[in-house]
Design a protein around this motif. Structure first.
Motif, mmCIF file in Angstrom:
data_model
loop_
_atom_site.group_PDB
_atom_site.id
_atom_site.type_symbol
_atom_site.label_atom_id
_atom_site.label_comp_id
_atom_site.label_asym_id
_atom_site.label_seq_id
_atom_site.Cartn_x
_atom_site.Cartn_y
_atom_site.Cartn_z
ATOM 1 N N GLY A 78 0.790 -1.227 0.000
ATOM 2 C CA GLY A 78 0.000 0.000 0.000
ATOM 3 C C GLY A 78 0.816 1.268 0.000
ATOM 4 N N ASN A 79 2.153 1.173 0.104
ATOM 5 C CA ASN A 79 2.973 2.375 0.174
ATOM 6 C C ASN A 79 3.649 2.724 -1.151
ATOM 7 O OD1 ASN A 79 2.395 2.744 2.917
ATOM 8 N ND2 ASN A 79 4.497 3.352 3.357
ATOM 9 N N THR A 80 3.061 2.303 -2.256
ATOM 10 C CA THR A 80 3.532 2.737 -3.562
ATOM 11 C C THR A 80 2.513 3.713 -4.134
ATOM 12 O OG1 THR A 80 4.718 0.678 -3.969
ATOM 13 C CG2 THR A 80 4.174 2.028 -5.884
ATOM 14 N N LEU A 81 2.909 4.972 -4.246
ATOM 15 C CA LEU A 81 2.006 6.015 -4.725
ATOM 16 C C LEU A 81 1.761 5.851 -6.217
ATOM 17 C CD1 LEU A 81 3.603 8.992 -2.756
ATOM 18 C CD2 LEU A 81 1.454 7.802 -2.219
ATOM 19 N N PRO A 82 0.539 6.110 -6.685
ATOM 20 C CA PRO A 82 0.205 5.870 -8.092
ATOM 21 C C PRO A 82 0.602 7.005 -9.025
ATOM 22 C CG PRO A 82 -1.742 6.586 -6.920
ATOM 23 C CD PRO A 82 -0.655 6.469 -5.886
ATOM 24 N N PHE A 83 1.274 8.013 -8.505
ATOM 25 C CA PHE A 83 1.667 9.148 -9.346
ATOM 26 C C PHE A 83 3.184 9.315 -9.293
ATOM 27 C CE2 PHE A 83 0.566 10.740 -5.131
ATOM 28 C CZ PHE A 83 1.662 11.520 -4.789
ATOM 29 N N GLU A 84 3.711 10.172 -10.144
ATOM 30 C CA GLU A 84 5.147 10.413 -10.200
ATOM 31 C C GLU A 84 5.553 11.443 -9.151
ATOM 32 O OE1 GLU A 84 6.471 11.514 -14.077
ATOM 33 O OE2 GLU A 84 6.081 9.529 -14.951
ATOM 34 N N VAL A 85 6.420 11.042 -8.246
ATOM 35 C CA VAL A 85 7.013 11.989 -7.299
ATOM 36 C C VAL A 85 8.313 12.485 -7.941
ATOM 37 C CG1 VAL A 85 7.893 12.365 -4.964
ATOM 38 C CG2 VAL A 85 5.959 10.817 -5.342
ATOM 39 N N ALA A 86 8.151 13.437 -8.849
ATOM 40 C CA ALA A 86 9.292 14.021 -9.565
ATOM 41 C C ALA A 86 9.868 15.139 -8.705
ATOM 42 C CB ALA A 86 8.852 14.536 -10.926
ATOM 43 N N ALA A 87 10.364 14.750 -7.526
ATOM 44 C CA ALA A 87 10.815 15.720 -6.533
ATOM 45 C C ALA A 87 11.814 15.048 -5.615
ATOM 46 C CB ALA A 87 9.626 16.240 -5.721
ATOM 47 N N GLY A 88 12.602 15.882 -4.929
ATOM 48 C CA GLY A 88 13.535 15.377 -3.937
ATOM 49 C C GLY A 88 14.714 14.654 -4.538
ATOM 50 N N GLU A 89 15.376 13.839 -3.711
ATOM 51 C CA GLU A 89 16.503 13.043 -4.189
ATOM 52 C C GLU A 89 15.985 11.953 -5.106
ATOM 53 O OE1 GLU A 89 19.376 13.649 -0.254
ATOM 54 O OE2 GLU A 89 18.635 11.643 -0.751
ATOM 55 N N ARG A 90 16.668 11.770 -6.247
ATOM 56 C CA ARG A 90 16.173 10.833 -7.262
ATOM 57 C C ARG A 90 17.070 9.604 -7.392
ATOM 58 N NH1 ARG A 90 12.752 13.752 -10.657
ATOM 59 N NH2 ARG A 90 12.087 11.717 -11.437
ATOM 60 N N ARG A 91 18.372 9.806 -7.525
ATOM 61 C CA ARG A 91 19.327 8.712 -7.662
ATOM 62 C C ARG A 91 20.726 9.305 -7.585
ATOM 63 N NH1 ARG A 91 18.087 7.285 -14.051
ATOM 64 N NH2 ARG A 91 18.549 9.348 -14.889
ATOM 65 N N LEU A 92 21.747 8.446 -7.645
ATOM 66 C CA LEU A 92 23.117 8.935 -7.614
ATOM 67 C C LEU A 92 23.501 9.496 -8.974
ATOM 68 C CD1 LEU A 92 24.978 6.143 -5.606
ATOM 69 C CD2 LEU A 92 23.768 8.164 -4.773
ATOM 70 N N LYS A 93 24.249 10.578 -8.963
ATOM 71 C CA LYS A 93 24.667 11.177 -10.225
ATOM 72 C C LYS A 93 25.496 10.224 -11.065
ATOM 73 C CE LYS A 93 24.503 16.113 -9.151
ATOM 74 N NZ LYS A 93 25.298 17.352 -9.002
ATOM 75 N N ALA A 94 26.228 9.332 -10.427
ATOM 76 C CA ALA A 94 27.062 8.379 -11.165
ATOM 77 C C ALA A 94 26.232 7.542 -12.115
ATOM 78 C CB ALA A 94 27.815 7.472 -10.198
ATOM 79 N N ALA A 95 24.941 7.326 -11.810
ATOM 80 C CA ALA A 95 24.088 6.533 -12.682
ATOM 81 C C ALA A 95 23.921 7.192 -14.040
ATOM 82 C CB ALA A 95 22.726 6.324 -12.031
ATOM 83 N N LEU A 96 23.991 8.512 -14.090
ATOM 84 C CA LEU A 96 23.822 9.218 -15.357
ATOM 85 C C LEU A 96 25.046 9.052 -16.250
ATOM 86 C CD1 LEU A 96 22.272 12.548 -14.052
ATOM 87 C CD2 LEU A 96 21.107 10.496 -14.863
ATOM 88 N N ALA A 97 26.224 8.944 -15.633
ATOM 89 C CA ALA A 97 27.454 8.866 -16.409
ATOM 90 C C ALA A 97 27.731 7.456 -16.917
ATOM 91 C CB ALA A 97 28.630 9.344 -15.564
ATOM 92 N N THR A 98 27.209 6.446 -16.223
ATOM 93 C CA THR A 98 27.565 5.079 -16.562
ATOM 94 C C THR A 98 26.404 4.280 -17.124
ATOM 95 O OG1 THR A 98 27.067 4.360 -14.298
ATOM 96 C CG2 THR A 98 29.333 5.020 -14.769
ATOM 97 N N GLY A 99 25.287 4.945 -17.394
ATOM 98 C CA GLY A 99 24.129 4.230 -17.910
ATOM 99 C C GLY A 99 23.307 3.659 -16.787
ATOM 100 N N ILE A 100 22.340 2.836 -17.114
ATOM 101 C CA ILE A 100 21.472 2.267 -16.097
ATOM 102 C C ILE A 100 22.245 1.244 -15.295
ATOM 103 C CG2 ILE A 100 19.402 0.869 -15.706
ATOM 104 C CD1 ILE A 100 18.163 2.146 -18.093
#
Length: 288
Positions: free
Chosen positions: A249-271
């Motif tokens: 029940g704790n998965t919201l059905p909308f996009e929380v496009a806010a706050g901390e998202r992921r580590l920046k290193a993920a952008l440089a090295t792909g998924i």
């Protein structure tokens, strides 16, 4: 620095800067290099952890020699000592060996030790946290509805084991014309709330789940739900945390496009592992 209520954008930037500094600190979450459960080492020897260890009902027992180079409460230590769980920051752990900090933990009656190394690879290669700038649309009026009795639910943890997650009530708030609910834990010391939640960005443009710590509700249960301050869980920074996944029940059905998202290193090295919907970070406060 203190939050400026008259400029929420500046307050958010200050919050983000403080958070980034805490994450990259010498004994922050990036420094964790191992979590070891004593029950897995009945002979008492743990790889990369000096000394001999054993678990008792009363605590973790360490037997150390001069060669182990331990310091206990800042003093050179040899012999045997009974250790309780460390409650504070790893930087202030009672036990150290050189630059390492050895932290004693306990989860559901099981004793373990963690090793924090400021020279860890994760800390050396860390380039920051990808976070979405402040958006007032994600600041929502909420209310806390406590349960008549605390509940404990079994949830999968990042190491693949299920453990109990204590819940004290529900956090209710509106978004885009609908009411939403998150089950929350309540800190027994100060009454502050904590939730682990997923949303429609999880595993895509954000880490698979995140934490939210909205603070303490007022006497009527009113509390601000600021999703701009959504946090990456500790296991996003080091594989050896064992964070709980969101309860049912704790998965919201909308996009929380806010706050901390992921580590920046993920952008440089792909998924990477942390971005895939079915990934699990290996490997704990109660929430890590």
């Amino acid at each position: 620095m203190s939050d400026d209520a008259d400029d929420p954008h500046a307050a958010w930037r200050e919050w983000h800067e403080r958070r980034a500094a805490a994450v990259s600190a010498p004994y922050g979450p990036l420094a964790l290099t191992g979590t070891f459960w004593l029950a897995d080492y009945p002979e008492g020897r743990i790889p990369a952890v000096p000394g001999r260890w054993r678990a008792t009902e009363a605590g973790a027992v360490l037997t150390a020699t001069v060669e182990d180079s331990y310091r206990l409460d800042g003093e050179l230590f040899t012999g045997e000592v009974l250790l309780d769980a460390d409650e504070g920051s790893p930087a202030h752990a009672r036990l150290s060996a050189g630059e390492f900090r050895i932290v004693v933990i306990r989860r559901e009656g099981e004793w373990g030790v963690r090793v924090y190394d400021p020279a860890s690879e994760a800390r050396r290669t860390h380039t920051g946290i990808e976070a979405t700038p402040y958006d007032p649309a994600f600041v929502l009026p909420g209310r806390f509805r406590p349960y008549a009795e605390d509940r404990s639910v079994q949830v999968e943890n990042a190491d693949g084991r299920a453990r109990g997650l204590d819940l004290g009530g529900e956090l209710v708030f509106p978004f885009q014309g609908a009411e939403h609910t998150l089950q929350v834990a309540v800190d027994p010391d100060d009454g502050s709330l904590w939730a682990v939640f997923g949303d429609a960005t999880g595993g895509l443009s954000s880490y698979r789940f995140r934490f939210l710590k909205p603070g303490i509700p007022d006497a009527r249960g009113a509390i601000t739900v600021d999703l701009n301050r959504s946090l990456l869980p500790p296991c996003a920074f080091a594989d050896h945390f064992i964070c709980p996944f969101p309860p049912p029940g704790n998965t919201l059905p909308f996009e929380v496009a806010a706050g901390e998202r992921r580590l920046k290193a993920a952008l440089a090295t792909g998924i990477r592992r942390q971005d895939t919907p079915d990934s699990a970070c290996q490997g704990h406060g109660q929430n890590s």
